[in-house]
Design an enzyme around this catalytic site. Structure first.
Site, PDB file in Angstrom:
ATOM      1  CB  ILE A 177     -18.563  -1.060   3.203  1.00  0.00           C
ATOM      2  CG1 ILE A 177     -19.968  -1.478   2.781  1.00  0.00           C
ATOM      3  CG2 ILE A 177     -18.148  -1.784   4.469  1.00  0.00           C
ATOM      4  CD1 ILE A 177     -20.107  -2.973   2.560  1.00  0.00           C
ATOM      5  CD  GLU A 178     -13.587   0.758  -0.650  1.00  0.00           C
ATOM      6  OE1 GLU A 178     -13.089   0.615  -1.778  1.00  0.00           O
ATOM      7  OE2 GLU A 178     -12.924   0.865   0.383  1.00  0.00           O
TER       8      GLU A 178
END
Length: 540
Positions: free
Chosen positions: A330-331
């Site tokens: 996830i970013e």
């Protein structure tokens, strides 16, 4: 000469911020938000009228409107003169729009939505005294000056923040470096010399880039922390931001770890949760879509996952006994483990590593990963996708965040969502029946906001799939093709009639796997790629 940081109250720190300053704030919604300092700035303005005319920069977002107001503390006429953010507080359940959205939609201040990774790049370039960022991330999307150029309203459109330039015989998007006067960051612990560690944080985000960009340009760095430690007690490997970059420390012992979460040691990687402690979604139509998305995975894939239906795919793998067959990313920074849901999205439990967000974005921008699972609000005839703007409900869409960074060069993307908005369904004996059709068709002639460019995808050879409850679509050079339909669905009535443009249809579309529409286990097997990078070992 180096001086040790001052330890101040939040109100004293707020008094150091001058009128007209550019202030960069480290936060991702409620995750890592220095809310006590932001609240003190808003309170000082109410009492004194200062600081005035600030430009604030939020590489991911600040605040979540669920107990952590974030940027809404600053959303006051006179205090805020301009805002630049990767995304903004939002939510369909809010009784009324956040104050910042009222200012944006009323055109009170220029407001920009710049992809989060590019915003971190702009800080890095400012820290190194370089003029700006050349990138192809965002070409032919709302980021491009040929579209909105990141502008969210008329005032912003009148003050462009991105240009197209020709460099070395090629066209690039050019963003000037952001030079902050003040950086407001957050950590768990500061020692007396200002060294910052992050042991209770769910992600590092980008504080080092923000602190460097302020420090190297003669600015002020303020750090909000949970606690203060004696000098020499922090292990050097645990210090992410060294004290030489920190001017002021504000201790806020009640800071939230993330949205609606005071502290969960599994989020910060201090303990690992048992796999059977994760909730498995109940069988419904959303789960059908998530299961079909799971069938797109390959063993050993590094898979970025976004908010929406696809966020449940890791739970599908748990249920099917396939956890560890792929590595989730996830970013915000977590690598591996199990991404969390709802307000805790952006955090993972049982992560293998937590990377600083700017490095994650570099990985995504360069397309180094295998697959991204993202959502859609609209799809148009070119295969372009909108996730970032609906004029009818502007504050429900938060902006693009890292979506553009992730999708611009991804090798493969699987978009997921409902084919129409508001439809009602029944699942009977492994077939899907539409009880009430949705009021809004999502396959439109032209998307309202181009968050992902189908034209660029075709040019770059990206592999694009769209998974819905009633059909699976594929982007081809000739157009969007129907490659599968659900059992019980009428192709003409339920699919073709609800697209604003012609879909390509093979003579006999394949049926979606009937097992998707049964509550029993799928018997999912994640296949190995025939070729490509070596697979990763399965997690224990």
């Amino acid at each position: 000469m180096m001086t040790f940081p001052r330890i101040l109250q939040a109100e004293e720190a707020a008094a150091l911020i001058p009128d007209g300053a550019t202030v960069t704030v480290s936060s991702a919604s409620g995750l890592g938000c220095p809310d006590a300092i932001l609240a003190a700035i808003g309170k000082r303005f109410d009492e004194t009228g200062h600081p005035r005319t600030l430009t604030t920069v939020h590489p991911i977002a600040a605040g979540d409107m669920s107990g952590i107001k974030g940027v809404d503390h600053l959303a006051k006429p006179g205090l805020l003169a301009r805002i630049i953010a990767g995304s903004y507080p939002s939510g369909p359940s809010l009784a009324e729009p956040p104050a910042i959205w009222k200012m944006i939609t009323n055109n009170e201040i220029p407001a920009y939505n710049i992809p989060s990774g590019i915003l971190f790049d702009m800080h890095r370039e400012a820290a190194a005294m370089r003029p700006g960022v050349l990138t192809k991330v965002g070409k032919d999307t709302f980021v491009d000056p040929s579209h909105e150029g990141c502008a969210m309203n008329e005032q912003a459109a009148a003050e462009p923040i991105v240009n197209t330039v020709n460099f070395d015989g090629d066209d690039w998007l050019y963003f000037k470096s952001i030079v902050p006067d003040v950086a407001i960051i957050r950590a768990t612990t500061a020692d007396e010399r200002g060294n910052l560690s992050y042991e209770h944080e769910g992600a590092y985000l980008g504080p080092i880039e923000q602190a460097l960009s302020a420090r190297n340009n003669g600015g002020l760095v303020i750090a909000q922390v949970k606690r203060l430690a004696k000098s020499g007690t922090l292990k050097p490997h645990d210090v992410l931001v060294p004290g030489i970059l920190v001017d002021v420390i504000v201790v806020a012992p009640d800071q939230m770890q993330t949205t609606q979460t005071v502290y969960d040691p599994a989020i910060s990687g201090e303990i690992f949760r048992p796999i059977d402690s994760f909730t498995i979604p109940e069988f419904d139509i959303s789960k059908v879509i998530a299961r079909r998305v799971a069938q797109e995975l390959n063993y050993g894939d590094a898979v970025n996952i976004g908010f929406g239906i696809s966020a449940n795919v890791p739970r599908i793998l748990i249920e099917e006994g396939c956890h560890g067959d792929v590595t989730w990313m996830i970013e915000h920074g977590a690598v591996g483990g199990i991404p969390l849901l709802d307000f805790k999205f952006g955090c993972s439990s049982n992560a293998e590593a937590i990377m600083p967000s700017p490095y994650n974005f570099t990985y995504f921008q360069g397309g180094g990963f295998d697959l991204s699972l993202l959502s859609f609000l609209q799809i148009d005839r070119n295969g372009s996708v909108n996730v970032s703007k609906l004029s009818a409900r502007p504050h429900v869409t938060a902006g693009a965040g890292g979506f553009v960074d992730i999708s611009s060069h991804a090798k493969r993307i699987v978009f997921s969502g409902f084919y129409t908005a508001g439809a009602k369904f029944e699942i009977v004996d492994g077939t899907l029946r539409i009880v009430k059709e949705g009021k809004v068709d999502k396959l439109v002639e032209a998307v309202e906001h181009v968050s992902f460019s189908g034209r660029r995808a075709i040019e770059q050879g990206q592999d694009i799939t769209y998974v819905t409850e009633r059909c699976v679509l594929k982007l081809t050079p000739e157009g969007i093709a129907v490659v599968e339909i659900a059992p019980g669905i009428d192709l003409e009535r339920d699919v073709l009639a609800h697209a604003a443009f012609p879909l390509l249809v093979p003579s006999t579309p394949k049926l979606m796997d009937a097992a998707l529409f049964q509550p029993e286990l799928l018997g999912l097997q994640i296949p190995r790629r025939e070729s490509g990078p070596k697979t990763q070992r399965r997690a224990a």
